[in-house]
Design a protein around this motif. Structure first.
Motif, PDB file in Angstrom:
ATOM      1  N   PHE A  66     -57.136   3.472  81.212  1.00  0.00           N
ATOM      2  CA  PHE A  66     -58.156   3.648  80.409  1.00  0.00           C
ATOM      3  C   PHE A  66     -59.259   2.415  80.800  1.00  0.00           C
ATOM      4  O   PHE A  66     -58.987   1.382  80.954  1.00  0.00           O
ATOM      5  N   LEU A  67     -60.532   3.089  80.953  1.00  0.00           N
ATOM      6  CA  LEU A  67     -61.474   2.046  81.326  1.00  0.00           C
ATOM      7  C   LEU A  67     -62.806   2.365  80.424  1.00  0.00           C
ATOM      8  O   LEU A  67     -63.222   3.192  79.989  1.00  0.00           O
ATOM      9  N   PHE A  68     -63.302   1.145  80.027  1.00  0.00           N
ATOM     10  CA  PHE A  68     -64.567   0.992  79.284  1.00  0.00           C
ATOM     11  C   PHE A  68     -65.591  -0.027  80.162  1.00  0.00           C
ATOM     12  O   PHE A  68     -65.235  -1.046  80.351  1.00  0.00           O
ATOM     13  N   ARG A  69     -66.641   0.630  80.549  1.00  0.00           N
ATOM     14  CA  ARG A  69     -67.617  -0.159  81.398  1.00  0.00           C
ATOM     15  C   ARG A  69     -69.010  -0.279  80.574  1.00  0.00           C
ATOM     16  O   ARG A  69     -69.274   0.644  80.336  1.00  0.00           O
ATOM     17  N   THR A  70     -69.596  -1.307  80.694  1.00  0.00           N
ATOM     18  CA  THR A  70     -71.001  -1.581  80.016  1.00  0.00           C
ATOM     19  C   THR A  70     -71.850  -2.411  81.030  1.00  0.00           C
ATOM     20  O   THR A  70     -71.110  -3.188  81.468  1.00  0.00           O
ATOM     21  N   GLY A  71     -73.320  -2.194  80.755  1.00  0.00           N
ATOM     22  CA  GLY A  71     -74.003  -3.261  81.642  1.00  0.00           C
ATOM     23  C   GLY A  71     -75.447  -2.985  81.178  1.00  0.00           C
ATOM     24  O   GLY A  71     -75.671  -2.228  80.440  1.00  0.00           O
ATOM     25  N   LEU A  72     -76.045  -4.103  81.591  1.00  0.00           N
ATOM     26  CA  LEU A  72     -77.669  -4.037  81.285  1.00  0.00           C
ATOM     27  C   LEU A  72     -78.280  -3.655  82.714  1.00  0.00           C
ATOM     28  O   LEU A  72     -78.255  -4.301  83.640  1.00  0.00           O
ATOM     29  N   MET A  73     -79.024  -2.803  82.608  1.00  0.00           N
ATOM     30  CA  MET A  73     -79.639  -2.209  83.754  1.00  0.00           C
ATOM     31  C   MET A  73     -81.312  -2.859  83.557  1.00  0.00           C
ATOM     32  O   MET A  73     -81.839  -2.951  82.795  1.00  0.00           O
ATOM     33  N   TYR A  74     -81.846  -3.314  84.750  1.00  0.00           N
ATOM     34  CA  TYR A  74     -83.069  -3.678  85.193  1.00  0.00           C
ATOM     35  C   TYR A  74     -83.669  -2.771  86.189  1.00  0.00           C
ATOM     36  O   TYR A  74     -83.173  -2.601  87.304  1.00  0.00           O
ATOM     37  N   TYR A  75     -84.901  -2.231  85.650  1.00  0.00           N
ATOM     38  CA  TYR A  75     -85.500  -1.114  86.647  1.00  0.00           C
ATOM     39  C   TYR A  75     -86.753  -1.691  87.413  1.00  0.00           C
ATOM     40  O   TYR A  75     -87.733  -2.281  86.856  1.00  0.00           O
ATOM     41  N   LEU A  76     -86.225  -1.884  88.912  1.00  0.00           N
ATOM     42  CA  LEU A  76     -87.328  -2.143  89.661  1.00  0.00           C
ATOM     43  C   LEU A  76     -88.471  -1.119  89.728  1.00  0.00           C
ATOM     44  O   LEU A  76     -89.513  -1.565  90.020  1.00  0.00           O
ATOM     45  N   THR A  77     -87.911  -0.162  89.830  1.00  0.00           N
ATOM     46  CA  THR A  77     -88.747   1.175  89.902  1.00  0.00           C
ATOM     47  C   THR A  77     -88.342   2.345  89.026  1.00  0.00           C
ATOM     48  O   THR A  77     -87.008   2.091  88.617  1.00  0.00           O
ATOM     49  N   ASP A  78     -88.804   3.360  88.884  1.00  0.00           N
ATOM     50  CA  ASP A  78     -87.897   4.328  88.136  1.00  0.00           C
ATOM     51  C   ASP A  78     -86.671   5.011  88.775  1.00  0.00           C
ATOM     52  O   ASP A  78     -85.719   5.373  88.156  1.00  0.00           O
ATOM     53  N   ASP A  79     -86.694   4.757  90.167  1.00  0.00           N
ATOM     54  CA  ASP A  79     -85.544   5.155  90.958  1.00  0.00           C
ATOM     55  C   ASP A  79     -84.597   4.090  91.553  1.00  0.00           C
ATOM     56  O   ASP A  79     -83.766   4.393  92.080  1.00  0.00           O
ATOM     57  N   PHE A  80     -84.913   2.817  91.424  1.00  0.00           N
ATOM     58  CA  PHE A  80     -84.292   1.750  91.952  1.00  0.00           C
ATOM     59  C   PHE A  80     -83.798   0.695  90.745  1.00  0.00           C
ATOM     60  O   PHE A  80     -84.532   0.132  90.227  1.00  0.00           O
ATOM     61  N   LYS A  81     -82.472   0.629  90.347  1.00  0.00           N
ATOM     62  CA  LYS A  81     -82.034  -0.200  89.363  1.00  0.00           C
ATOM     63  C   LYS A  81     -81.156  -1.046  89.796  1.00  0.00           C
ATOM     64  O   LYS A  81     -80.087  -1.025  90.802  1.00  0.00           O
ATOM     65  N   LEU A  82     -81.053  -2.269  88.991  1.00  0.00           N
ATOM     66  CA  LEU A  82     -80.136  -3.262  89.214  1.00  0.00           C
ATOM     67  C   LEU A  82     -79.167  -3.237  87.844  1.00  0.00           C
ATOM     68  O   LEU A  82     -79.931  -3.288  86.651  1.00  0.00           O
ATOM     69  N   THR A  83     -77.932  -3.537  88.021  1.00  0.00           N
ATOM     70  CA  THR A  83     -77.183  -3.724  86.708  1.00  0.00           C
ATOM     71  C   THR A  83     -76.022  -4.776  86.636  1.00  0.00           C
ATOM     72  O   THR A  83     -75.548  -5.079  88.049  1.00  0.00           O
ATOM     73  N   ASN A  84     -75.842  -5.203  85.643  1.00  0.00           N
ATOM     74  CA  ASN A  84     -74.941  -6.595  85.706  1.00  0.00           C
ATOM     75  C   ASN A  84     -74.005  -6.318  84.335  1.00  0.00           C
ATOM     76  O   ASN A  84     -74.682  -5.954  83.246  1.00  0.00           O
ATOM     77  N   GLY A  85     -72.793  -6.116  84.463  1.00  0.00           N
ATOM     78  CA  GLY A  85     -72.184  -5.860  83.561  1.00  0.00           C
ATOM     79  C   GLY A  85     -70.655  -6.395  83.320  1.00  0.00           C
ATOM     80  O   GLY A  85     -70.161  -7.105  84.050  1.00  0.00           O
ATOM     81  N   TYR A  86     -69.906  -5.908  82.203  1.00  0.00           N
ATOM     82  CA  TYR A  86     -68.438  -6.034  81.871  1.00  0.00           C
ATOM     83  C   TYR A  86     -67.634  -4.785  82.000  1.00  0.00           C
ATOM     84  O   TYR A  86     -68.012  -3.858  81.709  1.00  0.00           O
ATOM     85  N   ASN A  87     -66.622  -4.777  82.574  1.00  0.00           N
ATOM     86  CA  ASN A  87     -65.453  -3.673  82.412  1.00  0.00           C
ATOM     87  C   ASN A  87     -64.131  -4.095  81.926  1.00  0.00           C
ATOM     88  O   ASN A  87     -63.595  -5.250  82.296  1.00  0.00           O
ATOM     89  N   PHE A  88     -63.590  -3.534  80.960  1.00  0.00           N
ATOM     90  CA  PHE A  88     -62.002  -3.769  80.584  1.00  0.00           C
ATOM     91  C   PHE A  88     -61.341  -2.292  81.001  1.00  0.00           C
ATOM     92  O   PHE A  88     -61.802  -1.237  80.819  1.00  0.00           O
ATOM     93  N   THR A  89     -60.161  -2.538  81.774  1.00  0.00           N
ATOM     94  CA  THR A  89     -59.467  -1.706  82.042  1.00  0.00           C
ATOM     95  C   THR A  89     -57.817  -1.919  81.558  1.00  0.00           C
ATOM     96  O   THR A  89     -57.365  -2.807  81.900  1.00  0.00           O
TER      97      THR A  89
END
Length: 252
Positions: A66-89
């Motif tokens: 079972f996996l739950f993953r979440t993150g905060l995304m930053y849009y450099l453009t509409d099509d290019f994103k950076l994400t940093n987050g946490y995942n519990f497995t």
């Protein structure tokens, strides 16, 4: 970096095993269910959420993960994103901890790029994971502390429309993607190549912002001892949802 590039080339050619050691391949059948959500909150910020459930051998056998993953995304453009987050497995009981579940915590960073070639859509991401996996004492007990490892993942997805309209609401398309995993930890000796996941299936665009994908996925994984591999034939059912709740969203 040479180690990473060499592993990618070797695994892509299917030669990641050691020629002097006999391969031991265990085949299994699994079901993977997953939900993905990317919600854009503003011009620059968004939220990522995905949840997964997987079974063990025999398709409808015991639960595997079972996996739950979440993150905060930053849009450099509409099509290019950076994400940093946490995942519990949660790794349900299996070989090595047959009577107890093993928890795992991850921090992850990701670069994600969407592109279009006519009506064909592609998506690719490069993801780095820092993994803390609980130590195992025996089949019945967890040990104190965690083992730390890092892993790099590259995923490429290709969506090909089956309608002249393209990929729009109430149309079907073919979904193909491949993801390769490379272990980066210095503690890893025999399996720098971790696994490869290849998927091909049929998808239905349920609305302008969501689709359902069903198909076959092959997961080929090299285990820690080096000459042992897991070859999983998998039925994969994923639901993808992309929402945009910007108050002043521009209409293009």
């Amino acid at each position: 970096m040479k180690k990473i590039y060499l592993s990618l080339i070797i695994s892509a050619l299917g030669l990641s095993g050691y020629g002097q050691v006999t391969k031991q391949v265990k085949n299994s059948e699994q079901i993977w269910l997953g939900y993905f959500n990317q919600t854009r909150l503003s011009e620059k910020w968004g939220l990522w959420t995905d949840v997964h459930f997987r079974t063990t051998d025999g398709f409808v056998g015991e639960p595997s993960k079972f996996l739950f993953r979440t993150g905060l995304m930053y849009y450099l453009t509409d099509d290019f994103k950076l994400t940093n987050g946490y995942n519990f497995t949660n790794h349900f009981p299996e070989e090595g901890h047959a009577n107890v579940s093993m928890p795992e915590h991850r921090i992850w960073q990701q670069l994600q790029l969407h592109t279009k070639y006519g009506k064909v859509r592609t998506m690719q991401w490069l993801r780095l994971e820092e993994r803390w996996r609980r130590n195992i004492k025996n089949d019945n007990e967890l040990a104190a502390g965690y083992r730390f490892d890092t892993r790099l993942r590259f995923n490429y997805m290709l969506n090909i429309p089956l309608s002249k309209k393209g990929i729009v609401s109430n149309t079907f398309f073919v979904a193909i993607n491949d993801e390769i995993f490379v272990n980066l930890s210095r503690k890893v000796v025999y399996n720098t190549f971790d696994q490869n996941r290849f998927f091909a299936g049929l998808a239905y665009q349920t609305s302008a912002h969501s689709n359902l994908q069903l198909g076959y996925m092959n997961v080929y994984q090299q285990l820690g001892v080096g000459n042992r591999y897991q070859n999983s034939h998998t039925i994969r059912l994923f639901y993808f949802q992309n929402l945009d709740i910007r108050k002043n969203k521009k209409v293009h």
